[in-house]
Write a protein that holds these residues in place. Structure first.
Motif, PDB file in Angstrom:
ATOM      1  N   ASP A  70      27.878  39.583  29.643  1.00 33.51           N
ATOM      2  CA  ASP A  70      28.019  38.613  30.862  1.00 33.51           C
ATOM      3  C   ASP A  70      29.347  38.133  31.838  1.00 33.51           C
ATOM      4  O   ASP A  70      28.577  37.892  33.319  1.00 33.51           O
ATOM      5  CB  ASP A  70      27.907  36.623  30.649  1.00 33.51           C
ATOM      6  N   GLY A  71      29.928  39.649  32.327  1.00 30.87           N
ATOM      7  CA  GLY A  71      30.640  39.466  33.195  1.00 30.87           C
ATOM      8  C   GLY A  71      31.177  40.763  33.098  1.00 30.87           C
ATOM      9  O   GLY A  71      31.764  40.431  32.189  1.00 30.87           O
ATOM     10  N   VAL A  72      31.371  41.989  34.331  1.00 24.57           N
ATOM     11  CA  VAL A  72      32.274  42.895  33.816  1.00 24.57           C
ATOM     12  C   VAL A  72      32.401  43.361  34.832  1.00 24.57           C
ATOM     13  O   VAL A  72      31.395  43.512  35.735  1.00 24.57           O
ATOM     14  CB  VAL A  72      31.755  44.436  33.096  1.00 24.57           C
ATOM     15  N   GLY A  73      33.521  43.469  35.262  1.00 28.61           N
ATOM     16  CA  GLY A  73      34.180  43.691  37.065  1.00 28.61           C
ATOM     17  C   GLY A  73      35.326  44.649  36.706  1.00 28.61           C
ATOM     18  O   GLY A  73      36.543  43.831  36.098  1.00 28.61           O
ATOM     19  N   VAL A  74      35.704  44.609  38.117  1.00 27.44           N
ATOM     20  CA  VAL A  74      37.808  45.661  38.249  1.00 27.44           C
ATOM     21  C   VAL A  74      37.760  45.149  39.214  1.00 27.44           C
ATOM     22  O   VAL A  74      36.645  45.484  40.020  1.00 27.44           O
ATOM     23  CB  VAL A  74      37.400  47.501  37.956  1.00 27.44           C
ATOM     24  N   ARG A  75      39.281  45.099  39.555  1.00 27.77           N
ATOM     25  CA  ARG A  75      39.194  44.957  40.910  1.00 27.77           C
ATOM     26  C   ARG A  75      39.171  46.322  41.880  1.00 27.77           C
ATOM     27  O   ARG A  75      39.973  47.370  41.532  1.00 27.77           O
ATOM     28  CB  ARG A  75      41.564  44.571  41.205  1.00 27.77           C
ATOM     29  N   ILE A 108      43.196  42.660  36.617  1.00 28.63           N
ATOM     30  CA  ILE A 108      42.930  44.091  37.439  1.00 28.63           C
ATOM     31  C   ILE A 108      40.990  43.864  37.035  1.00 28.63           C
ATOM     32  O   ILE A 108      40.668  44.675  37.743  1.00 28.63           O
ATOM     33  CB  ILE A 108      43.803  44.995  37.451  1.00 28.63           C
ATOM     34  N   GLY A 109      40.788  43.365  36.014  1.00 21.90           N
ATOM     35  CA  GLY A 109      39.102  43.797  35.620  1.00 21.90           C
ATOM     36  C   GLY A 109      39.543  43.097  34.162  1.00 21.90           C
ATOM     37  O   GLY A 109      39.864  42.444  33.297  1.00 21.90           O
ATOM     38  N   VAL A 110      38.303  42.396  34.201  1.00 20.57           N
ATOM     39  CA  VAL A 110      37.392  41.712  33.044  1.00 20.57           C
ATOM     40  C   VAL A 110      36.285  42.315  32.228  1.00 20.57           C
ATOM     41  O   VAL A 110      35.553  42.936  33.070  1.00 20.57           O
ATOM     42  CB  VAL A 110      37.503  40.577  33.435  1.00 20.57           C
ATOM     43  N   ALA A 111      35.898  41.892  31.156  1.00 21.39           N
ATOM     44  CA  ALA A 111      34.608  42.210  30.523  1.00 21.39           C
ATOM     45  C   ALA A 111      34.296  41.337  29.257  1.00 21.39           C
ATOM     46  O   ALA A 111      35.146  40.543  28.237  1.00 21.39           O
ATOM     47  CB  ALA A 111      34.705  43.754  29.359  1.00 21.39           C
ATOM     48  N   SER A 112      33.936  40.088  29.702  1.00 20.14           N
ATOM     49  CA  SER A 112      33.158  38.992  29.073  1.00 20.14           C
ATOM     50  C   SER A 112      32.183  38.893  27.998  1.00 20.14           C
ATOM     51  O   SER A 112      30.981  39.680  28.644  1.00 20.14           O
ATOM     52  CB  SER A 112      33.678  37.640  30.162  1.00 20.14           C
ATOM     53  N   ASP A 154      43.622  30.705  27.617  1.00 17.78           N
ATOM     54  CA  ASP A 154      43.068  29.309  28.282  1.00 17.78           C
ATOM     55  C   ASP A 154      43.509  29.850  29.571  1.00 17.78           C
ATOM     56  O   ASP A 154      42.679  28.923  30.537  1.00 17.78           O
ATOM     57  CB  ASP A 154      43.574  28.224  27.450  1.00 17.78           C
ATOM     58  N   GLU A 155      44.933  29.697  29.401  1.00 18.56           N
ATOM     59  CA  GLU A 155      45.712  29.688  31.084  1.00 18.56           C
ATOM     60  C   GLU A 155      45.184  30.816  32.191  1.00 18.56           C
ATOM     61  O   GLU A 155      44.841  30.137  33.325  1.00 18.56           O
ATOM     62  CB  GLU A 155      46.832  29.619  31.328  1.00 18.56           C
ATOM     63  N   GLU A 156      44.513  31.845  31.658  1.00 21.64           N
ATOM     64  CA  GLU A 156      43.852  33.378  32.733  1.00 21.64           C
ATOM     65  C   GLU A 156      42.674  32.961  32.869  1.00 21.64           C
ATOM     66  O   GLU A 156      42.260  34.119  33.357  1.00 21.64           O
ATOM     67  CB  GLU A 156      43.912  34.014  31.647  1.00 21.64           C
ATOM     68  N   ARG A 157      41.783  31.808  32.364  1.00 23.84           N
ATOM     69  CA  ARG A 157      40.226  31.620  32.065  1.00 23.84           C
ATOM     70  C   ARG A 157      40.030  31.743  34.099  1.00 23.84           C
ATOM     71  O   ARG A 157      39.532  32.745  34.807  1.00 23.84           O
ATOM     72  CB  ARG A 157      39.927  30.864  31.607  1.00 23.84           C
ATOM     73  N   ARG A 158      40.906  31.185  34.582  1.00 26.67           N
ATOM     74  CA  ARG A 158      40.473  30.367  36.082  1.00 26.67           C
ATOM     75  C   ARG A 158      40.690  31.602  36.891  1.00 26.67           C
ATOM     76  O   ARG A 158      39.402  32.598  37.682  1.00 26.67           O
ATOM     77  CB  ARG A 158      40.910  29.846  36.849  1.00 26.67           C
ATOM     78  N   SER A 159      42.065  32.842  36.690  1.00 26.37           N
ATOM     79  CA  SER A 159      42.420  33.853  37.678  1.00 26.37           C
ATOM     80  C   SER A 159      40.988  34.667  37.465  1.00 26.37           C
ATOM     81  O   SER A 159      40.835  35.656  37.985  1.00 26.37           O
ATOM     82  CB  SER A 159      43.802  33.836  37.331  1.00 26.37           C
ATOM     83  N   GLY A 194      34.364  37.656  40.701  1.00 22.34           N
ATOM     84  CA  GLY A 194      33.550  36.394  41.169  1.00 22.34           C
ATOM     85  C   GLY A 194      33.678  37.859  42.611  1.00 22.34           C
ATOM     86  O   GLY A 194      32.853  38.335  43.416  1.00 22.34           O
ATOM     87  N   ARG A 195      35.474  38.237  43.003  1.00 22.90           N
ATOM     88  CA  ARG A 195      35.972  38.979  43.740  1.00 22.90           C
ATOM     89  C   ARG A 195      34.894  40.153  43.399  1.00 22.90           C
ATOM     90  O   ARG A 195      34.605  41.098  44.475  1.00 22.90           O
ATOM     91  CB  ARG A 195      36.634  39.291  44.003  1.00 22.90           C
ATOM     92  N   ALA A 196      34.820  40.949  42.503  1.00 24.52           N
ATOM     93  CA  ALA A 196      34.674  42.282  42.062  1.00 24.52           C
ATOM     94  C   ALA A 196      32.718  42.072  41.933  1.00 24.52           C
ATOM     95  O   ALA A 196      32.083  42.929  42.379  1.00 24.52           O
ATOM     96  CB  ALA A 196      34.353  42.682  40.930  1.00 24.52           C
ATOM     97  N   LEU A 197      31.977  41.410  41.784  1.00 22.39           N
ATOM     98  CA  LEU A 197      30.455  40.959  42.659  1.00 22.39           C
ATOM     99  C   LEU A 197      30.232  40.803  44.059  1.00 22.39           C
ATOM    100  O   LEU A 197      29.291  40.494  43.596  1.00 22.39           O
ATOM    101  CB  LEU A 197      29.958  40.215  41.536  1.00 22.39           C
ATOM    102  N   HIS A 198      31.380  40.300  44.570  1.00 28.17           N
ATOM    103  CA  HIS A 198      31.221  40.361  46.114  1.00 28.17           C
ATOM    104  C   HIS A 198      30.570  38.990  46.375  1.00 28.17           C
ATOM    105  O   HIS A 198      29.713  38.211  47.158  1.00 28.17           O
ATOM    106  CB  HIS A 198      30.723  41.337  46.804  1.00 28.17           C
ATOM    107  N   SER A 199      30.734  37.645  45.284  1.00 25.11           N
ATOM    108  CA  SER A 199      30.770  36.476  45.759  1.00 25.11           C
ATOM    109  C   SER A 199      32.619  35.956  46.608  1.00 25.11           C
ATOM    110  O   SER A 199      33.315  36.056  46.190  1.00 25.11           O
ATOM    111  CB  SER A 199      30.317  35.555  44.293  1.00 25.11           C
TER     112      SER A 199
END
Length: 405
Positions: A81-86, A57-61, A11-16, A22-27
């Motif tokens: 709904d969300g896949v990205g790597v730094r 450094i990466g996320v798959a949601s 839960d504490e890592e949701r925001r990061s 967002g950064r991986a998708l350029h928002s």
């Protein structure tokens, strides 16, 4: 040996991890105010992070919802709904590890299908996803476009206030139902990010609802885009359709009639519409409706091939035996009999052989077995089986998702 770990986030890592995506998708980085509005739509459940120490450094949601499959059944599905790597950690195996962990988790939870929208289509085939539904972009010229006199005109269309749009549309979407293969359920967590922020008091979109004899049965969400320029100072605005859902052809026609009646508009532009939506046929002059593009609308991955094949129905023709290869989830590799009585594993020799991503293309009926065989995606061992597979898998209505996620 890797220099990162992949695990479920806390839960504490949701925001990061949300910021990382967002950064991986350029928002832009999410503000505290925005996070307060949308944070509940990013729960820790079903989210895998890749970590270098404590730093993501990466996320798959994904989130769990439902999908309509051919035959009318509605089955559980994992919506990715969300896949990205730094950016400084790409091409080092992070994405592969994340996708493997996510698919293993979906399989362990007994979910037969996974779906996604692909920002980069070349990525996901190697993880077993196939382009399963297409959508078209249509642009209708105004004020030249006129609906044909035989197009039904029934019911009433009313515009909602922003507060009404947030409150009323989720229930109306449920009432409309998942009536076409590929349509997705929209759980509570979907609405704040994908709908409320666009139509609520801080958004710019307009919502109109159609009411028929039995009550509300359709809605459209659209924005107004300025189209005037120095070279065309009198050009009207463009109505850009974000979401149009209708329970049937009468409600759909009424919503298009409404859009084409808005004054000071030069065109109505709608992306990701069903490829068989008959907008041009509704006009007295079909040339005023132009299909500008056809693109992938949904990618699908059979996670449990036997369960996925067994969930949908098939047309009445002789059965076909498929040899399916799945390199990521090898338990799926095997032979399956598919016919009007259903689908099951078999030891019978295969008529057609294909990888699991090609099965994803075939599953909802968007692609024919003939087209996939001619493209080299299906190995034909019995030529007579191709026509049977065409008939088995085809659907009356083209598959369509219609939900952004």
């Amino acid at each position: 040996m890797t220099d990162f770990d992949v695990r479920l986030i806390t839960d504490e890592e949701r925001r990061s991890t949300f910021d990382l995506l967002g950064r991986a998708l350029h928002s832009n980085r999410v503000s505290d105010e925005t996070w307060a509005r949308v944070g509940d739509s990013w729960p820790a459940a079903h989210k895998f992070g890749a970590f270098d120490g404590d730093a993501p450094i990466g996320v798959a949601s994904s989130f769990d919802t439902e999908i309509a499959v051919p035959g009318g059944a509605v089955v559980g599905v994992a919506a990715v709904d969300g896949v990205g790597v730094r950016a400084d950690r790409t091409r080092r195996g992070v994405l592969t590890a994340l996708m493997a962990a996510q698919l293993a988790d979906v399989a362990a939870r007994g979910v037969a299908l996974a779906v996604l929208h692909a920002s980069e289509p070349t990525i996901y085939g190697r993880f077993g996803y196939g382009s399963a539904a297409l959508g078209k972009t249509v642009r209708v010229a105004r004020p030249a476009a006129r609906l044909h006199e035989r197009v039904p005109a029934s019911g009433d269309v009313r515009m909602l206030t922003p507060d009404e749009a947030v409150k009323e549309i989720p229930g109306l979407y449920r009432r409309i139902g998942l009536h076409r293969p590929g349509m997705l359920g929209r759980p509570d967590l979907w609405w704040p990010i994908a709908h409320d922020r666009h139509v609520g008091p801080a958004g710019s979109h307009v919502v109109a609802v159609h009411s028929g004899p039995d009550g509300d049965d359709g809605f459209v969400v659209y924005d107004t885009v300025e189209h005037r320029s120095l070279d065309a100072p009198d050009e009207g605005a463009v109505l850009k359709v974000r979401d149009l859902q209708a329970a049937g052809p009468v409600a759909r026609a009424a919503l298009w009639r409404f859009l084409l009646s808005v004054d000071l508009v030069s065109a109505v532009h709608a992306r990701h519409r069903p490829v068989d939506e008959p907008v041009a046929a509704m006009l007295t002059d079909h040339r005023h409706a132009r299909s500008l593009d056809v693109e992938d609308d949904l990618w699908l991955r059979p996670v449990d091939v036997a369960a996925a094949l067994g969930a949908r129905t098939y047309r009445t023709v002789g059965p076909v035996v498929l040899a399916v290869t799945d390199r990521t989830l090898p338990a799926n590799t095997g032979h399956y009999t598919v016919g009007p009585d259903g689908a099951a594993r078999t030891d019978t020799a295969a008529d057609l052989a294909l990888d699991v991503d090609t099965l994803g293309m075939l599953y909802l009926g968007q692609w024919s077995a003939t087209a996939l065989a001619q493209a080299g995606r299906i190995e034909v061992r019995d030529p007579a089986a191709v026509a049977r597979a065409d008939e088995l898998f085809t659907t009356v209505a083209a598959p369509w998702c219609g939900t952004l996620f």
